[in-house]
Design an enzyme around this catalytic site. Structure first.
Site, PDB file in Angstrom:
ATOM      1  N   TYR A  76       3.889   4.470  11.852  1.00 30.88           N
ATOM      2  CA  TYR A  76       4.189   3.051  12.053  1.00 30.88           C
ATOM      3  C   TYR A  76       5.036   2.414  10.937  1.00 30.88           C
ATOM      4  O   TYR A  76       5.330   1.229  11.005  1.00 30.88           O
ATOM      5  CB  TYR A  76       2.895   2.247  12.228  1.00 30.88           C
ATOM      6  CG  TYR A  76       1.899   2.392  11.088  1.00 30.88           C
ATOM      7  CD1 TYR A  76       2.029   1.641   9.924  1.00 30.88           C
ATOM      8  CD2 TYR A  76       0.835   3.271  11.186  1.00 30.88           C
ATOM      9  CE1 TYR A  76       1.119   1.760   8.889  1.00 30.88           C
ATOM     10  CE2 TYR A  76      -0.085   3.400  10.167  1.00 30.88           C
ATOM     11  CZ  TYR A  76       0.053   2.645   9.014  1.00 30.88           C
ATOM     12  OH  TYR A  76      -0.842   2.775   7.987  1.00 30.88           O
ATOM     13  N   ARG A 111       0.855  -1.186   0.000  1.00 28.69           N
ATOM     14  CA  ARG A 111       0.000   0.000   0.000  1.00 28.69           C
ATOM     15  C   ARG A 111       0.888   1.232   0.000  1.00 28.69           C
ATOM     16  O   ARG A 111       1.531   1.527   0.992  1.00 28.69           O
ATOM     17  CB  ARG A 111      -0.919  -0.029   1.221  1.00 28.69           C
ATOM     18  CG  ARG A 111      -1.596   1.292   1.513  1.00 28.69           C
ATOM     19  CD  ARG A 111      -2.706   1.166   2.527  1.00 28.69           C
ATOM     20  NE  ARG A 111      -2.368   0.440   3.733  1.00 28.69           N
ATOM     21  CZ  ARG A 111      -1.779   0.982   4.807  1.00 28.69           C
ATOM     22  NH1 ARG A 111      -1.402   2.232   4.789  1.00 28.69           N
ATOM     23  NH2 ARG A 111      -1.555   0.260   5.880  1.00 28.69           N
ATOM     24  N   HIS A 146      -3.907   3.790   4.785  1.00 27.68           N
ATOM     25  CA  HIS A 146      -4.919   2.744   4.978  1.00 27.68           C
ATOM     26  C   HIS A 146      -6.284   3.312   4.606  1.00 27.68           C
ATOM     27  O   HIS A 146      -7.022   2.759   3.800  1.00 27.68           O
ATOM     28  CB  HIS A 146      -4.924   2.252   6.415  1.00 27.68           C
ATOM     29  CG  HIS A 146      -6.075   1.342   6.707  1.00 27.68           C
ATOM     30  ND1 HIS A 146      -6.186   0.085   6.153  1.00 27.68           N
ATOM     31  CD2 HIS A 146      -7.186   1.530   7.480  1.00 27.68           C
ATOM     32  CE1 HIS A 146      -7.313  -0.479   6.574  1.00 27.68           C
ATOM     33  NE2 HIS A 146      -7.932   0.375   7.363  1.00 27.68           N
TER      34      HIS A 146
END
Length: 367
Positions: A270, A257, A261
């Site tokens: 993260y 990705r 998200h």
């Protein structure tokens, strides 16, 4: 007590195009030029639509949505391997594949903007709506596939979900029943490495996700999810297997990705930027364009013409979306039950009264 090995299990990984767009001639599916260009067009259309939707969201013109940039090859390659009589049961990151299946971009924009009419599906394309709840659509996909089998329809169900879904109960229940009933369904995991902010290695100890298929008695294979030809070939083989009555297949498409998200996410909290840059070099659009150029059927002038064409197509869809006709705010109540019910009508009236009380200046038409 004798100890003997009774079964050997393994999982293979398929890649056809290398990072420079050179295909393994022994694995190249040999698609005709027209189909190759159709695939590339939808890779580019998906990227353009995705980037435009992000701009709409960032300027307050659309709601939260899950970008798909970097993952286009999974849904496009898979969609190219099925026919109009087959079902497309996606999760929420299959925008390019949905466009390839004939879904209207205006309807997609309305859905992510929160307008009820965006959820109004005619099902003429056999595409189910986006599913936000993780893995909840897997049993539904299996049910559709089993129904197709009972009706003796020569149809297959293509079911997408993310890597996080493989840790949910619906995943295991769905795969178990699909295998026992030999339902004609192809499961495709979009393994982008992250279940929101949880890395794959923190949600499962399995070396691959595809190996989970072995526990349920179905084939499992890993494919390079940024290689559209590899995705196409793996899904095509699984579809043919399902049509022969041999049951389901689990395909793990390893991709990444590149964006968020959802637009409510901050991935810098993260993951490392250098990891993103590494995957940027594996861009599925770049790799497939090099393949087309190597075959002498693509060049810069054709790219510029395509860019101009799809920008206009997306711009027209956005214009139509923003000039939509208003609908009654209580429209959702029309679709709860087939027939009217006193309790439902009571709740509708309360809903309308609340709107009139809280938004009197809006002049809501209750007719």
């Amino acid at each position: 007590m004798p100890l003997k090995e009774i079964q050997k299990l393994g999982v293979s990984r398929l890649q056809i195009l290398d990072d420079s767009g050179v295909a393994d001639p022994s694995l190249d599916p040999g698609l005709p030029e027209e189909e190759l260009l159709r695939i590339y067009r939808h890779l580019c259309l998906g990227r353009e639509a995705d980037e435009r939707m992000l701009k709409l969201q960032r300027t307050g013109r659309m709601g939260t949505f899950p970008p798909c940039s970097g993952q286009e090859a999974v849904s496009v390659g898979a969609a190219a391997a099925i026919s109009e009589k087959d079902w497309f049961v996606g999760a929420f990151r299959e925008l390019p594949g949905r466009l390839m299946r004939g879904q209207d971009l205006v309807q997609i924009l309305k859905f992510w903007a929160g307008y009820e009419e965006g959820s109004s599906y005619s099902l003429k394309h056999r595409n189910l709506p986006d599913t936000i709840v993780i893995s909840s659509h897997i049993p539904q996909a299996v049910g559709i596939a089993y129904s197709m089998k009972l009706r003796k329809e020569d149809s297959v169900v293509l079911n997408f979900f993310g890597d996080g879904a493989t840790s949910e109960g619906d995943f295991h229940e769905g795969l178990n029943f699909a295998a026992v009933w030999k339902s004609p369904v192809v499961f495709v995991i979009q393994n982008n490495g992250w279940a929101i902010s949880t890395g794959r290695e923190k949600q499962t100890a399995s070396e691959t996700l595809a190996q989970k298929a072995l526990a349920y008695g179905m084939p499992g294979i890993v494919v390079d999810g940024n290689d559209v030809l590899a995705v196409y070939s793996a899904v095509r083989e699984a579809v043919e297997r399902a049509r022969r009555g041999e049951g389901p297949t689990l395909i793990e498409a390893q991709t990444y990705r590149m964006s968020l998200h959802t637009t409510a996410d901050d991935p810098t909290r993260y993951r490392k930027e250098e990891d993103v840059e590494e995957w940027r070099d594996k861009d599925p659009l770049k790799r497939f364009r090099l393949y087309l150029e190597n075959r002498g059927i693509w060049d810069e002038s054709r790219q510029e013409a395509l860019n101009d064409e799809i920008r206009k197509e997306v711009a027209l869809a956005v214009e139509s979306f923003e000039n939509r006709e208003s609908v009654r705010p209580d429209t959702p109540f029309d679709h709860v039950l087939e027939n009217s019910h006193p309790e439902l009508e009571r709740q509708r009236e309360i809903f309308l009264q609340n709107i009139s009380r809280n938004f009197p200046a809006e002049g809501v038409d209750h007719a």
